[in-house]
Enzyme design. Structure first.
Site, PDB file in Angstrom:
ATOM      1  N   GLY A  46       0.832  -1.192   0.000  1.00  0.00           N
ATOM      2  CA  GLY A  46       0.000   0.000   0.000  1.00  0.00           C
ATOM      3  C   GLY A  46       0.869   1.246   0.000  1.00  0.00           C
ATOM      4  O   GLY A  46       1.998   1.224   0.504  1.00  0.00           O
ATOM      5  N   GLN A  51       2.724  10.024   1.180  1.00  0.00           N
ATOM      6  CA  GLN A  51       4.046   9.386   1.325  1.00  0.00           C
ATOM      7  C   GLN A  51       4.978   9.758   0.173  1.00  0.00           C
ATOM      8  O   GLN A  51       6.183   9.554   0.267  1.00  0.00           O
ATOM      9  CB  GLN A  51       3.908   7.862   1.380  1.00  0.00           C
ATOM     10  CG  GLN A  51       3.314   7.351   2.683  1.00  0.00           C
ATOM     11  CD  GLN A  51       3.263   5.836   2.677  1.00  0.00           C
ATOM     12  OE1 GLN A  51       2.364   5.252   2.097  1.00  0.00           O
ATOM     13  NE2 GLN A  51       4.237   5.193   3.310  1.00  0.00           N
ATOM     14  N   CYS A  91       5.706  -0.363   7.325  1.00  0.00           N
ATOM     15  CA  CYS A  91       5.313   0.796   6.506  1.00  0.00           C
ATOM     16  C   CYS A  91       6.514   1.256   5.687  1.00  0.00           C
ATOM     17  O   CYS A  91       7.631   1.282   6.206  1.00  0.00           O
ATOM     18  CB  CYS A  91       4.851   1.920   7.426  1.00  0.00           C
ATOM     19  SG  CYS A  91       4.415   3.423   6.537  1.00  0.00           S
ATOM     20  N   LEU A  92       6.290   1.621   4.429  1.00  0.00           N
ATOM     21  CA  LEU A  92       7.398   2.065   3.568  1.00  0.00           C
ATOM     22  C   LEU A  92       8.042   3.357   4.080  1.00  0.00           C
ATOM     23  O   LEU A  92       9.180   3.653   3.735  1.00  0.00           O
ATOM     24  CB  LEU A  92       6.902   2.260   2.129  1.00  0.00           C
ATOM     25  CG  LEU A  92       6.422   0.990   1.423  1.00  0.00           C
ATOM     26  CD1 LEU A  92       5.871   1.321   0.041  1.00  0.00           C
ATOM     27  CD2 LEU A  92       7.551  -0.033   1.310  1.00  0.00           C
ATOM     28  N   HIS A 133      -4.527   0.960   7.622  1.00  0.00           N
ATOM     29  CA  HIS A 133      -3.208   1.583   7.610  1.00  0.00           C
ATOM     30  C   HIS A 133      -3.181   2.774   6.632  1.00  0.00           C
ATOM     31  O   HIS A 133      -2.657   3.843   6.952  1.00  0.00           O
ATOM     32  CB  HIS A 133      -2.179   0.514   7.191  1.00  0.00           C
ATOM     33  CG  HIS A 133      -0.767   0.984   7.123  1.00  0.00           C
ATOM     34  ND1 HIS A 133       0.177   0.631   8.058  1.00  0.00           N
ATOM     35  CD2 HIS A 133      -0.129   1.758   6.223  1.00  0.00           C
ATOM     36  CE1 HIS A 133       1.337   1.186   7.730  1.00  0.00           C
ATOM     37  NE2 HIS A 133       1.184   1.878   6.615  1.00  0.00           N
ATOM     38  N   GLU A 134      -3.794   2.578   5.457  1.00  0.00           N
ATOM     39  CA  GLU A 134      -3.813   3.642   4.440  1.00  0.00           C
ATOM     40  C   GLU A 134      -4.691   4.812   4.869  1.00  0.00           C
ATOM     41  O   GLU A 134      -4.324   5.977   4.676  1.00  0.00           O
ATOM     42  CB  GLU A 134      -4.286   3.084   3.095  1.00  0.00           C
ATOM     43  CG  GLU A 134      -3.302   2.123   2.448  1.00  0.00           C
ATOM     44  CD  GLU A 134      -1.897   2.694   2.355  1.00  0.00           C
ATOM     45  OE1 GLU A 134      -1.742   3.854   1.931  1.00  0.00           O
ATOM     46  OE2 GLU A 134      -0.941   1.995   2.740  1.00  0.00           O
ATOM     47  N   HIS A 137      -2.785   6.919   7.156  1.00  0.00           N
ATOM     48  CA  HIS A 137      -1.861   7.808   6.430  1.00  0.00           C
ATOM     49  C   HIS A 137      -2.585   9.063   5.960  1.00  0.00           C
ATOM     50  O   HIS A 137      -2.087  10.178   6.111  1.00  0.00           O
ATOM     51  CB  HIS A 137      -1.314   7.105   5.178  1.00  0.00           C
ATOM     52  CG  HIS A 137      -0.053   6.331   5.418  1.00  0.00           C
ATOM     53  ND1 HIS A 137       1.087   6.888   5.938  1.00  0.00           N
ATOM     54  CD2 HIS A 137       0.251   5.034   5.177  1.00  0.00           C
ATOM     55  CE1 HIS A 137       2.030   5.964   6.018  1.00  0.00           C
ATOM     56  NE2 HIS A 137       1.554   4.823   5.567  1.00  0.00           N
TER      57      HIS A 137
HETATM   58 NI    NI Z   1       2.479   2.956   5.419  1.00  0.00          NI
END
Ligand code: NI
Length: 166
Positions: A46, A51, A91-92, A133-134, A137
């Site tokens: 995701g 981000q 998470c990225l 999670h998204e 964000h």
């Molecule tokens: Ni993330």
């Protein structure tokens, strides 16, 4: 298409609540394609627009085993959630860090697709976790916000040290 640089915690741009998408133009289509390319290259399941430094209520996801089920989630609204449980998460924007957080195992949402068409989705397991999670964000939240302040401080130090070493 292009792979975009991903912002890392504690970048303040990850902490802003994103405004809804209103223009479904060529520019948005290109951003979505670039976000998918960036997510698959990472690799991740995701990626939220903020981000990659774009303040819009838009995320791309693909939780499938063979990375062939891309989902675009624009202006999402949660309709219902059930079965709270502990799940491991990464998470990225927090590279090389994973921890356990409380998430719902089932979630129902309404969102718009890349053309602005509304759809409803019922997600379970990893997909449900990814949706939550998204949406976090897009609200300027990170999963580490659910951890203790001591743990959060340790993670921040680790990431700042890694960034200084780049
Ligand atoms: Ni993330």
């Amino acid at each position: 298409m292009a792979v975009l640089p991903i912002l890392h915690h504690p970048d303040p741009r990850l902490r802003k609540k994103t405004p809804p998408v209103q223009q479904f133009d060529q520019k948005l289509q290109r951003l979505i394609d670039d976000m998918f390319e960036t997510m698959y290259a990472a690799p991740g399941v995701g990626l939220a627009a903020n981000q990659v430094g774009v303040q819009l209520r838009l995320s791309v996801m693909d939780c499938s085993e063979h990375h062939d089920q891309p989902i675009v989630m624009i202006n999402p609204e949660v309709l219902g959630a059930e079965e709270r449980q502990e799940m491991e998460e990464g998470c990225l924007s927090l590279p090389d860090i994973r921890d356990k957080v409380q998430r719902y195992n089932k979630i129902r949402l309404r969102a718009l697709d890349r053309n602005g068409q509304p759809y409803e989705l019922e997600a379970e397991g990893l997909m449900a976790q990814c949706v939550q999670h998204e949406i976090d964000h897009l609200d300027g939240k990170l999963y580490i916000d659910y951890l203790s302040s001591l743990k959060r401080e340790r993670i921040k130090k680790k990431l700042l040290k890694a960034a200084a070493g780049d």
